[in-house]
Design a protein around this motif. Sequence first.
Motif, PDB file in Angstrom:
ATOM      1  N   THR A  11      -2.419  51.017  -3.677  1.00 35.26           N
ATOM      2  CA  THR A  11      -1.774  50.052  -4.565  1.00 35.26           C
ATOM      3  C   THR A  11      -1.638  50.617  -5.972  1.00 35.26           C
ATOM      4  O   THR A  11      -0.585  50.467  -6.616  1.00 35.26           O
ATOM      5  CB  THR A  11      -2.576  48.736  -4.601  1.00 35.26           C
ATOM      6  OG1 THR A  11      -2.689  48.223  -3.262  1.00 35.26           O
ATOM      7  CG2 THR A  11      -1.894  47.699  -5.476  1.00 35.26           C
ATOM      8  N   ARG A  12      -2.667  51.276  -6.452  1.00 32.73           N
ATOM      9  CA  ARG A  12      -2.583  51.875  -7.787  1.00 32.73           C
ATOM     10  C   ARG A  12      -1.521  52.968  -7.829  1.00 32.73           C
ATOM     11  O   ARG A  12      -0.800  53.111  -8.826  1.00 32.73           O
ATOM     12  CB  ARG A  12      -3.950  52.417  -8.216  1.00 32.73           C
ATOM     13  CG  ARG A  12      -4.966  51.305  -8.458  1.00 32.73           C
ATOM     14  CD  ARG A  12      -6.125  51.776  -9.295  1.00 32.73           C
ATOM     15  NE  ARG A  12      -7.024  52.677  -8.600  1.00 32.73           N
ATOM     16  CZ  ARG A  12      -8.047  52.284  -7.838  1.00 32.73           C
ATOM     17  NH1 ARG A  12      -8.264  50.982  -7.647  1.00 32.73           N
ATOM     18  NH2 ARG A  12      -8.845  53.170  -7.273  1.00 32.73           N
ATOM     19  N   PHE A  13      -1.410  53.740  -6.769  1.00 35.04           N
ATOM     20  CA  PHE A  13      -0.357  54.756  -6.726  1.00 35.04           C
ATOM     21  C   PHE A  13       1.026  54.112  -6.762  1.00 35.04           C
ATOM     22  O   PHE A  13       1.935  54.617  -7.420  1.00 35.04           O
ATOM     23  CB  PHE A  13      -0.498  55.616  -5.469  1.00 35.04           C
ATOM     24  CG  PHE A  13      -1.669  56.557  -5.478  1.00 35.04           C
ATOM     25  CD1 PHE A  13      -2.240  57.002  -6.657  1.00 35.04           C
ATOM     26  CD2 PHE A  13      -2.197  57.022  -4.277  1.00 35.04           C
ATOM     27  CE1 PHE A  13      -3.319  57.885  -6.653  1.00 35.04           C
ATOM     28  CE2 PHE A  13      -3.260  57.905  -4.259  1.00 35.04           C
ATOM     29  CZ  PHE A  13      -3.825  58.336  -5.449  1.00 35.04           C
ATOM     30  N   ALA A  24      -4.557  44.605   3.513  1.00 38.19           N
ATOM     31  CA  ALA A  24      -3.512  45.188   2.662  1.00 38.19           C
ATOM     32  C   ALA A  24      -2.506  44.159   2.168  1.00 38.19           C
ATOM     33  O   ALA A  24      -1.786  44.413   1.197  1.00 38.19           O
ATOM     34  CB  ALA A  24      -2.780  46.303   3.410  1.00 38.19           C
ATOM     35  N   GLU A  25      -2.468  42.997   2.806  1.00 46.60           N
ATOM     36  CA  GLU A  25      -1.503  41.987   2.358  1.00 46.60           C
ATOM     37  C   GLU A  25      -1.935  41.346   1.040  1.00 46.60           C
ATOM     38  O   GLU A  25      -1.121  40.687   0.376  1.00 46.60           O
ATOM     39  CB  GLU A  25      -1.309  40.916   3.424  1.00 46.60           C
ATOM     40  CG  GLU A  25      -2.501  40.009   3.636  1.00 46.60           C
ATOM     41  CD  GLU A  25      -2.346  39.110   4.865  1.00 46.60           C
ATOM     42  OE1 GLU A  25      -1.387  39.321   5.627  1.00 46.60           O
ATOM     43  OE2 GLU A  25      -3.196  38.222   5.056  1.00 46.60           O
ATOM     44  N   LEU A  28       0.831  45.315  -0.032  1.00 49.08           N
ATOM     45  CA  LEU A  28       2.146  44.857   0.421  1.00 49.08           C
ATOM     46  C   LEU A  28       2.922  44.114  -0.665  1.00 49.08           C
ATOM     47  O   LEU A  28       4.129  44.371  -0.840  1.00 49.08           O
ATOM     48  CB  LEU A  28       2.002  44.005   1.679  1.00 49.08           C
ATOM     49  CG  LEU A  28       1.418  44.760   2.890  1.00 49.08           C
ATOM     50  CD1 LEU A  28       1.316  43.850   4.095  1.00 49.08           C
ATOM     51  CD2 LEU A  28       2.249  45.983   3.230  1.00 49.08           C
ATOM     52  N   PRO A  29       2.299  43.232  -1.438  1.00 52.79           N
ATOM     53  CA  PRO A  29       3.059  42.630  -2.552  1.00 52.79           C
ATOM     54  C   PRO A  29       3.522  43.665  -3.576  1.00 52.79           C
ATOM     55  O   PRO A  29       4.654  43.595  -4.066  1.00 52.79           O
ATOM     56  CB  PRO A  29       2.066  41.644  -3.166  1.00 52.79           C
ATOM     57  CG  PRO A  29       1.078  41.356  -2.095  1.00 52.79           C
ATOM     58  CD  PRO A  29       0.969  42.619  -1.297  1.00 52.79           C
ATOM     59  N   ALA A  30       2.669  44.637  -3.877  1.00 54.03           N
ATOM     60  CA  ALA A  30       3.053  45.674  -4.835  1.00 54.03           C
ATOM     61  C   ALA A  30       4.201  46.513  -4.293  1.00 54.03           C
ATOM     62  O   ALA A  30       5.135  46.876  -5.035  1.00 54.03           O
ATOM     63  CB  ALA A  30       1.851  46.569  -5.154  1.00 54.03           C
ATOM     64  N   ARG A  34       6.529  45.596  -2.149  1.00 56.08           N
ATOM     65  CA  ARG A  34       7.776  44.821  -2.198  1.00 56.08           C
ATOM     66  C   ARG A  34       8.339  44.782  -3.618  1.00 56.08           C
ATOM     67  O   ARG A  34       9.545  44.941  -3.835  1.00 56.08           O
ATOM     68  CB  ARG A  34       7.542  43.392  -1.715  1.00 56.08           C
ATOM     69  CG  ARG A  34       7.352  43.260  -0.218  1.00 56.08           C
ATOM     70  CD  ARG A  34       7.717  41.869   0.260  1.00 56.08           C
ATOM     71  NE  ARG A  34       9.168  41.667   0.270  1.00 56.08           N
ATOM     72  CZ  ARG A  34       9.755  40.476   0.422  1.00 56.08           C
ATOM     73  NH1 ARG A  34       9.014  39.389   0.541  1.00 56.08           N
ATOM     74  NH2 ARG A  34      11.067  40.373   0.450  1.00 56.08           N
ATOM     75  N   GLU A  35       7.465  44.582  -4.582  1.00 60.01           N
ATOM     76  CA  GLU A  35       7.914  44.495  -5.971  1.00 60.01           C
ATOM     77  C   GLU A  35       8.540  45.803  -6.442  1.00 60.01           C
ATOM     78  O   GLU A  35       9.519  45.789  -7.212  1.00 60.01           O
ATOM     79  CB  GLU A  35       6.735  44.121  -6.868  1.00 60.01           C
ATOM     80  CG  GLU A  35       7.114  43.965  -8.332  1.00 60.01           C
ATOM     81  CD  GLU A  35       5.946  43.519  -9.204  1.00 60.01           C
ATOM     82  OE1 GLU A  35       6.083  43.568 -10.437  1.00 60.01           O
ATOM     83  OE2 GLU A  35       4.897  43.122  -8.643  1.00 60.01           O
ATOM     84  N   ARG A  36       8.003  46.938  -5.956  1.00 59.34           N
ATOM     85  CA  ARG A  36       8.455  48.244  -6.437  1.00 59.34           C
ATOM     86  C   ARG A  36       9.479  48.903  -5.502  1.00 59.34           C
ATOM     87  O   ARG A  36       9.918  50.020  -5.749  1.00 59.34           O
ATOM     88  CB  ARG A  36       7.255  49.174  -6.602  1.00 59.34           C
ATOM     89  CG  ARG A  36       6.260  48.740  -7.663  1.00 59.34           C
ATOM     90  CD  ARG A  36       6.654  49.265  -9.017  1.00 59.34           C
ATOM     91  NE  ARG A  36       6.469  50.715  -9.057  1.00 59.34           N
ATOM     92  CZ  ARG A  36       7.065  51.527  -9.923  1.00 59.34           C
ATOM     93  NH1 ARG A  36       7.921  51.034 -10.792  1.00 59.34           N
ATOM     94  NH2 ARG A  36       6.835  52.836  -9.902  1.00 59.34           N
ATOM     95  N   GLY A  37       9.858  48.225  -4.435  1.00 58.10           N
ATOM     96  CA  GLY A  37      10.818  48.798  -3.506  1.00 58.10           C
ATOM     97  C   GLY A  37      10.273  49.963  -2.719  1.00 58.10           C
ATOM     98  O   GLY A  37      10.997  50.917  -2.406  1.00 58.10           O
ATOM     99  N   VAL A  38       8.995  49.904  -2.371  1.00 60.15           N
ATOM    100  CA  VAL A  38       8.321  50.967  -1.631  1.00 60.15           C
ATOM    101  C   VAL A  38       8.219  50.589  -0.159  1.00 60.15           C
ATOM    102  O   VAL A  38       7.826  49.465   0.173  1.00 60.15           O
ATOM    103  CB  VAL A  38       6.919  51.227  -2.217  1.00 60.15           C
ATOM    104  CG1 VAL A  38       6.105  52.159  -1.322  1.00 60.15           C
ATOM    105  CG2 VAL A  38       7.039  51.796  -3.624  1.00 60.15           C
ATOM    106  N   SER A  39       8.570  51.522   0.716  1.00 59.84           N
ATOM    107  CA  SER A  39       8.446  51.295   2.154  1.00 59.84           C
ATOM    108  C   SER A  39       7.016  51.568   2.602  1.00 59.84           C
ATOM    109  O   SER A  39       6.350  52.460   2.078  1.00 59.84           O
ATOM    110  CB  SER A  39       9.391  52.211   2.927  1.00 59.84           C
ATOM    111  OG  SER A  39      10.738  51.964   2.591  1.00 59.84           O
TER     112      SER A  39
END
Length: 335
Positions: A188-190, A212-213, A217-219, A221-226
């Motif tokens: 998440t920090r990465f 992880a949810e 997972l929220p992070a 979605r916010e950053r557009g990371v798969s």
Amino acid sequence: MTAPTLSTRSYGRGGLSVGPIGYGVAALGNLYAPRPDDVWPECVPAAWQAGIRYFDTAPHYGLGLAEERLGEGLRELPRDEFVLSTKVGRVLEPNPDYRPGDTDIANLFAVPATLRRRFDFSRDGVLRSVEDSLTRLGLDRIDVLFVHDPDEHEREALDGAFPALEELRSQGVIRSYGAGMNQSAILTRFVERTDLDIVMCAGRYTLLDPSAEADLLPAARERGVSVAVAAVFNSGILATDRPASTATFDYGAAPADLVARTERIADVADAYGVTVPQLAVQFPLRHPAVSTVVLGADSPAQITRNAALADVAVPGDLWAELEDSGLISRKAADA
């Protein structure tokens, strides 16, 4: 026979796409035991025939053997039709302490210990690792590079590895980069502190451990990371229709409460004609941040079986019953 057509999802921001199931090839590196010479060459063809087009490996797996064998399996296949990821962070170098007969089994791989791993998250280490991986794979490019298990090396990864991967992506050498770990906090920090576009999270978004949810997972979605999810069977307890007497959870003996919970999940699923492994694979795929589930396999038959776990549609009523009974998290459906 024509390979089945599987639905795909975008994977990172570099234009890649993957199907619901990827093949993690640690077993090609003789994970736990040697793979017979009449078995391992059939694994990649079996995955291809089953419609799998995403393959994940690492130098760590069998001291490079998994990369070599994967490269051999992929060499005659159309390069533009598959996605390949490998990892950086462990550089392989000659083992000065090697004696004939020494193996790497202490690190879980049944291969001669002629090489050793050295953690190296520096820019030079990343570039050397990429060059070595390309040589072992015998391919012209790598699509995705993950920083591998930097649990004790978070600062080194942030200062060295990620800038190097950003450089490689900006130069078009790779399409995407990220990190692969069996925890969600550092991932998440990465996600928050770098411009990575894919992460691989092992064991922390499963039927029995959806932790992880709460952060990753929220992070993402916010950053557009798969997100690629691995270890969805939690090392074994969710790999069979009913937990075995020797069931393991995260590589140790499964606690009695988790065995009982898995039995209850199986009871509910059985009434709908669905199995626990099918649920284990499809649970993470319900979350909009998740692009694919990466599964390991020991044999061609197991690969074929794994690829089919996403084929059976799980009824919405089954998910609802599991959620209402508190057996699984609601957040995947509500995200």
